[in-house]
Design an enzyme around this catalytic site. Structure first.
Site, mmCIF file in Angstrom:
data_model
loop_
_atom_site.group_PDB
_atom_site.id
_atom_site.type_symbol
_atom_site.label_atom_id
_atom_site.label_comp_id
_atom_site.label_asym_id
_atom_site.label_seq_id
_atom_site.Cartn_x
_atom_site.Cartn_y
_atom_site.Cartn_z
ATOM 1 N N LYS A 4 -45.981 44.948 77.874
ATOM 2 C CA LYS A 4 -45.645 45.037 79.284
ATOM 3 C C LYS A 4 -45.126 43.724 79.947
ATOM 4 O O LYS A 4 -45.770 43.401 80.690
ATOM 5 C CB LYS A 4 -46.818 45.414 79.865
ATOM 6 C CG LYS A 4 -47.966 44.992 79.599
ATOM 7 C CD LYS A 4 -48.692 45.756 78.944
ATOM 8 C CE LYS A 4 -49.944 45.268 78.284
ATOM 9 N NZ LYS A 4 -50.847 45.684 77.578
ATOM 10 N N ARG A 5 -44.589 42.936 79.350
ATOM 11 C CA ARG A 5 -44.317 41.653 79.950
ATOM 12 C C ARG A 5 -43.447 41.286 81.012
ATOM 13 O O ARG A 5 -42.578 40.552 80.877
ATOM 14 C CB ARG A 5 -44.301 40.781 78.839
ATOM 15 C CG ARG A 5 -45.246 41.211 77.558
ATOM 16 C CD ARG A 5 -46.431 40.985 77.766
ATOM 17 N NE ARG A 5 -47.382 41.440 76.729
ATOM 18 C CZ ARG A 5 -48.528 41.375 76.662
ATOM 19 N NH1 ARG A 5 -49.404 41.083 77.671
ATOM 20 N NH2 ARG A 5 -49.067 41.835 75.589
ATOM 21 N N ASP A 382 -55.692 40.822 76.314
ATOM 22 C CA ASP A 382 -54.537 40.197 77.032
ATOM 23 C C ASP A 382 -54.523 40.565 78.391
ATOM 24 O O ASP A 382 -54.972 41.329 78.890
ATOM 25 C CB ASP A 382 -53.236 40.417 76.193
ATOM 26 C CG ASP A 382 -52.745 41.787 76.719
ATOM 27 O OD1 ASP A 382 -53.475 42.885 76.763
ATOM 28 O OD2 ASP A 382 -51.656 42.153 76.888
ATOM 29 N N GLU A 383 -53.685 39.652 79.124
ATOM 30 C CA GLU A 383 -53.170 39.893 80.397
ATOM 31 C C GLU A 383 -54.272 40.411 81.470
ATOM 32 O O GLU A 383 -54.173 40.945 82.457
ATOM 33 C CB GLU A 383 -52.140 41.216 80.494
ATOM 34 C CG GLU A 383 -50.970 40.808 79.809
ATOM 35 C CD GLU A 383 -49.930 41.814 79.735
ATOM 36 O OE1 GLU A 383 -48.853 41.460 79.361
ATOM 37 O OE2 GLU A 383 -50.459 43.143 79.700
ATOM 38 N N ALA A 384 -55.426 39.671 81.085
ATOM 39 C CA ALA A 384 -56.614 39.626 82.220
ATOM 40 C C ALA A 384 -56.525 38.487 83.221
ATOM 41 O O ALA A 384 -57.342 37.423 82.882
ATOM 42 C CB ALA A 384 -58.002 39.502 81.518
#
Length: 590
Positions: A4-5, A382-384
């Site tokens: 999801k970037r 990721d993405e925390a």
């Protein structure tokens, strides 16, 4: 998880992060262009066949007539020995040794339960289209005797997944040291038969195989694909269909992204609200859903029968909104957030300072580990974005120890790299530029990598600007871009021996049906499969695109959706084999 970037307005997320969950699409599935199977040459009317003394039944007559016709015509095999995806390690053609499957063929196999299971799978693959009974029998020393022999040979120098396929006028022999090797030999045998072998009903065809020998083994031990069932939930039957696609191309791992902000998809007895509350949503506001423990066990068992290991992912500490809705005591402010059905990332996290969080993690991972016979537990990571520095690495290091205490090997996205190394740790790298000093440092400390570069291996990326579903934050990925990279050298500073393998993730923010899944998987999945299996010396785009083109008729015959990629020379003006009206015996009596 790295699916999801991008931000909700489609612009790159701030800071050095990508948000790869963004979706922009029109609901509904556009018509997919497929090519009908260019089936093999139809068999002409047979010469009269002498009748046995006892009056035969209709099936016996039909098979005898077909055999006689084959003896009169004996056309060449429709494929070359090298027409296989992934490309085999060694190919030695022997055109004078072409062989045709006779109606009375028997499959003879070593008397080992796992080998017998492979033989039954082979028979089940061949029976529908051929209409042949293909009985399976075991023997101490299997010989083809005009049919097919599957031979377990512990002394064979073929490795744990390698096989040798030998085709001659006397029959077919598949040799391997393990049942897994036999299974992969069967997948190659399947591809060497005419595309009509994929028909679910009997068809008239000359079931010829090209003569010669293939000796084959994989380049990397880990070859996989990931299905995100959290953004949109998919029924067990859809997941099993994905397993079949992986097995066809010798992929051996299915990574299931089971939890995210939009939904929790696996039952956990000790925390029941995860599914009664946390599973009730998905992207776009649909009903969501979850797998019971029996559902999950069914997926694991079905995959294992096809020599595929399931890798479950419980995403931590971020991507946890669905868990916080169910259990607000896990939230930093102890307040339940509203359910989330959008596609933004980075806003949710479990409280890393509360001991209750680690009770939750231990319980969830413990139950999932008990359901999963494979060695891997994926913890995301990721993405925390709101859990930073030492707080983040401290959380990861504690969760890594929980995983190790469960007897499992930890896998996580490459954002785990700064945490202290734990023996066996695997990082899944989804970057896009091949430069990552933090990951290189983790490899120096002993980590291994699974390569999933976003701009090559992410199957949720669009093929072209007009692809009706998918993303483009990592760029457009046509088949050539999916194929033209080398996992062994892709990340600068990471030696090939540190690369465990490759994985093709499919994030599902814009994917709502099995047809959507297949549209994005095919034809790119075979490209990633070839990178994981085939020697680098065989890498050749021109040759691959021709071999890949031959898969189109197989998918069409089997009723599989796929993207008719313009860069692939799909066959045209196919000859559709005629269906045969042959009385069939009950498979249970064969």
């Amino acid at each position: 998880m790295p699916a999801k970037r991008r931000t909700l307005d489609g612009t790159p997320a701030g800071e050095p992060h990508f948000c790869h969950n963004r979706r922009e699409y029109t609901p509904g599935v556009a018509a997919v262009s497929t090519t009908p199977s260019p089936g093999p040459t139809a068999v002409p009317a047979a010469a009269p066949v002498p009748l046995p003394a006892r009056e035969p039944d209709a099936a016996t007559l039909a098979r005898a007539a077909e055999r006689a016709a084959g003896e009169v015509l004996t056309p060449p095999a429709p494929h070359l020995l090298a027409d296989v995806v992934p490309a085999p390690q060694q190919v030695q053609p022997a055109p004078a040794e072409n062989w045709a499957l006779p109606a009375e063929a028997v499959i003879v196999v070593s008397a080992d339960p796992a080998a017998l299971a492979v033989a039954e799978q082979l028979a089940q693959l061949l029976r529908p289209a051929t209409g042949y009974p293909l009985p399976v029998t075991d023997a101490t020393a299997p010989e083809p005797a005009g049919g097919i022999a599957l031979v377990l040979d512990q002394a064979a120098d073929l490795g744990a997944e390698g096989y040798r396929l030998a085709i001659s006028t006397t029959g077919v022999r598949v040799t391997a040291a393990t049942a897994t090797g036999l299974f992969y030999g069967v997948q190659t045998l399947r591809q060497l038969l005419p595309a009509a072998i994929e028909s679910p009903v009997p068809v008239t065809a000359h079931w010829a195989l090209p003569g010669g020998t293939i000796t084959d083994a994989p380049r990397f031990p880990y070859r996989g694909a990931m299905l995100d069932v959290a953004r949109h939930f998919f029924a067990v039957e859809d997941v099993l269909r994905v397993v079949d696609h992986l097995a066809r191309y010798k992929l051996n791992h299915l990574h299931l992204h089971l939890t995210d902000d939009q939904g929790w998809r696996i039952a956990v007895d000790s925390w029941p609200k995860l599914t009664t509350i946390g599973a009730a949503t998905e992207v776009g506001g649909g009903p969501g859903g979850h797998y019971t423990k029996a559902d999950y066990a069914r997926i694991v068992s079905y995959a294992a029968a096809r020599h595929i290991t399931v890798v479950p992912e419980i995403d931590l500490p971020g991507h946890t909104n669905s868990a916080l809705v169910a259990y607000p005591e896990l939230a930093p402010d102890k307040v339940a957030p509203p359910p989330y059905t959008g596609t933004e990332v980075g806003f949710s996290y479990v409280d890393p300072t509360d001991e209750r969080t680690y009770d939750f993690v231990a319980d969830v991972l413990g139950e999932v580990a008990a359901l999963t016979p494979g060695p891997w537990l994926h913890i995301g990571g990721d993405e925390a974005f709101k859990v930073k520095g030492e707080v983040y690495t401290g959380f990861v290091e504690r969760v890594q120890r929980i995983v190790a205490d469960l007897g499992k090997t930890i896998v996580g996205w490459h954002q785990l790299a700064p945490a202290a190394h734990l023996d066996g740790r695997v990082l899944q790298w989804w970057g896009t530029n091949g430069e990552d000093p933090s990951t290189v440092d983790a490899v120096r400390r002993g980590a291994r990598l699974i390569l999933s570069p976003g701009n090559h291996a992410y199957l949720d990326m669009k093929y072209a600007p007009d692809t009706p579903i998918g993303h483009d934050w990592a760029g457009l990925i046509d088949v050539r871009k999916a194929y033209d990279w080398d996992p062994g050298t892709h990340v600068a500073g990471v030696p090939a021996e540190a690369v465990l393998g490759v994985e093709a993730p499919l994030w599902t923010e814009s994917v709502t049906s099995l047809a959507d899944i297949e549209l994005l998987l095919l034809p790119r999945l075979p490209a990633i499969a070839e990178l994981g299996w085939s020697p680098r010396a065989t890498h050749d785009w021109a040759a691959f695109r021709d071999r890949l083109a031959g898969q189109g008729p197989r998918w069409a015959t089997a009723g599989v959706t796929f993207h008719h990629a313009p860069e692939i020379p799909w066959p045209t003006a196919p000859t559709v084999p005629a269906q045969r009206n042959v009385p069939q015996t009950d498979p249970a009596t064969r």
